[in-house]
Design an enzyme around this catalytic site. Sequence first.
Site, PDB file in Angstrom:
ATOM      1  CB  SER A 455      -0.888  -0.034   1.248  1.00 58.06           C
ATOM      2  OG  SER A 455      -1.829   0.981   1.191  1.00 58.06           O
ATOM      3  N   PRO A 456       0.998   1.911  -1.166  1.00 59.63           N
ATOM      4  CG  PRO A 456       1.045   2.547  -3.410  1.00 59.63           C
ATOM      5  CD  PRO A 456       0.301   1.706  -2.435  1.00 59.63           C
ATOM      6  CE1 TYR A 614      -8.920   9.493   8.993  1.00 63.12           C
ATOM      7  CE2 TYR A 614      -8.525   7.341   8.006  1.00 63.12           C
ATOM      8  CZ  TYR A 614      -8.066   8.605   8.388  1.00 63.12           C
ATOM      9  OH  TYR A 614      -6.769   8.959   8.153  1.00 63.12           O
TER      10      TYR A 614
END
Length: 766
Positions: A455-456, A614
């Site tokens: 996951s960049p 979130y």
Amino acid sequence: MAMKIGILGGGPAGLYFALLMKKADPGHQVRVIERNPPDATFGWGVVFSEETLGALRDADYETYIEITDTFAKWNAIDVRYRDQTIRSRGHAFSGIARKELLRILQQRCRQLGVRLEFEREVADLEPFRDDDLVVAADGVNSLARRLHEPRFEPSLDLHTTKYAWFGADLAVDAFTFIFRDTGHGLFQVHAYPFDAHTSTFIVEAHESTWRRAGLDQMPEEESLRFCEDLFRPELGDHKLLSNRSIWFTFVTLRNRNWHHGKIVLLGDAAHTAHFTIGSGTKLAMEDAISLATAFLRHPAGLEAALTWYELDRQPVVERFQEAARESATYFESVSRYRGFEPIQFAFNLLTRSGRISRLELEKRDPRFVAAVDRRFARTAAGGPGGTAPGATAAGATPGGTAAGAPSAAGSTAPSARAAGGTAAGATAAPLLAPPPLFAPFRLRGLELPNRVVLSPPSEDDAVDGLVGERHEAELAGAVTAGGGLVLTEPVAVSRDGRITPGTPGLYRDDQATAWRQLVEGARAVGAARLGVRLTHAGRRGATRPRRHGVDRPLREGGWPLLAPSALPYLPGGPVPRELTEREMRELREAFAAAAGRAAAAGFDLLALDLAHGYLLGSFLSPLTNRREDGYGGSPDRRVRFPLEVVDAVRSAWPAERPLAVTLQADDCAPGGLGLDHAVTIATALRAHGCDLVEVASGWTIPADRPDYRRFYLVPASDRVRNEAGVATIAGGNLTTADDVSTILAAGRADLCLLDPRLYAGVDQVA
Ligand SMILES: Cc1cc2nc3c(=O)[nH]c(=O)nc-3n(C[C@H](O)[C@H](O)[C@H](O)COP(=O)(O)OP(=O)(O)OC[C@H]3O[C@@H](n4cnc5c(N)ncnc54)[C@H](O)[C@@H]3O)c2cc1C
């Protein structure tokens, strides 16, 4: 400087320290007081591993030679499970009768001039008034520690199982673990030899199982018969032996301080480590070596010596206690793995404490690991036992794994226990198989070439939610990096759902078009499949780009925040508005619309963010959801809105593509979400068509206390996978290919998240 040393307790710690001090300086006056007679002992044999022996050899060669001459040695571990015995070799253990060990240590003490006083019960520390140093080596119930509790600050954790330490009049030829299912629950045995005719035979069961079997009511003799009958297949004509073998609850003891004035704690008085890693005697004797060394380094300074000892030993002991905790937790919850095939069950057991990896096992026993790899490859290719956790649910949902299609996962989860038959499409078992990392993985219509997820990192440089050239280069780099799945950075489902002004979005069609170009470009260069992470930042939105720090509110250009309840993330920070039901409906639509755009953009997998504090994660946690309507209060109400979003997304997302969820498994804060809840939520998610769960922890509130040690998310992944029956992604500072293959082969996750930055470049030193 010669000292007067008083030692309370003539166990391994007290005797060994006594002889080491007397040997270091015959001028010391050393006295050991012990309540038992010299030849009395409770329990049977103790086990040492190879590493311990080097330290004993260097500390006192005479006792080392005597101890090792007496050893019963073996190198195999047997796991007896479901009428099969799996043997793993190459482990190098040695066992000795505790009585014999004490005899050797007592004899050496006498030879060196240590005064041994047996059969003397000490009731207070008065007998040590004139000593320069008082060593509390009086075991787990230490009197000295209890007398000075406020100084030592002990903490005691009671375990949930009961155990009895029997002997058996047969010498088993391996460290033997036996698992026996009964109508009352699961019973386990840890058995190992300690001389040519006798073995230690510890029986353990969950307390509820133990009570159901009526063992709480049975006298010692009757409970011994019960265990004999239970393990008759292994014992044959042999008998169990009792020596005050009553049932105990193991206590893990820690002390914040190990010394106070001239009193110092040694061995079990200072710490215990669950017996399943067999380290109590080793730690006790290593403590003795360290304390004796402390006086060589600081001959004139008592406080300096005791501080040195404490600093030397505490970190080592903490590491062992951590491994012991993992091991104890394993045995306390082993019924979770009942559906595993025996070879995987054995691998899972051997790697339980995190101290032995697949690579280490391969060095010890290549044949065993080759068999583990072959099983994994066979099931990944759809052979017997290969049904993925959650495959039933996936199969039940529209477009789930087609009947007869090969499913992919490295093990059979409990939910899929019945699925071990010959699956259509089964392939012949290969002789050579790659490590589990390289096995393919299939969910619904998606096949990943291997088990690594990359996951960049997020750079916060989208413009008005649009991805650009940097994203294109990043994604192209990620798909060629060698992982099987690449997950994007968080992508917002609405403008006010962005984390920062630079968060990319999928809330407009032009954004979907830009993503489509990126996805097509990435597909042209790499084999990895692509997943999009959809999120709404909720009360953690409208912050500055992360390169300026995390969760720093925007100075200008911010937007109104939304959350389940009107609670700011940071004290004094912007207060979010509590979502109305109309806004919740709009949000469901926004998530569904973003999912439709993600599908049009060509993503293979969609991951919904129900974590990290979130918006959707905030609904789950009691710390952030204080609503008084049908969406707050009890856990099933708090999960209601996230499940509605999952339903909306599932119907907008193509049935043949898998839906993943990043799930808050632990808030790491008092009163927050914990693992029990996470398992319940994951079960519900699975029923709503979620195929894959990535576990996450922390960030729900800024004052959380996550523990970012290596593998920190693996226990959560393990529980969710094997209790909720859904495939999982585990992260948590996994740094090597060996980490990944170990976790997969043990059935603790189906995919692993690696940080690509750990692999970038090479250290060029010249
Ligand atoms: C089921 C089980 C299995 C285990 N298996 C292993 C294993 O395989 N390998 C291993 O290394 N360890 C094992 N252990 C742990 C091991 O037994 C202990 O960790 C080890 O004995 C610690 O040594 P010690 O000298 O600190 O304490 P102890 O061995 O407990 O010695 C303390 C001594 O102090 C004496 N004493 C206490 N209070 C007083 C008093 N008031 N007056 C006078 N004398 C007193 C006691 O009689 C005792 O002799 C096991 C433990 C259990 C419970």
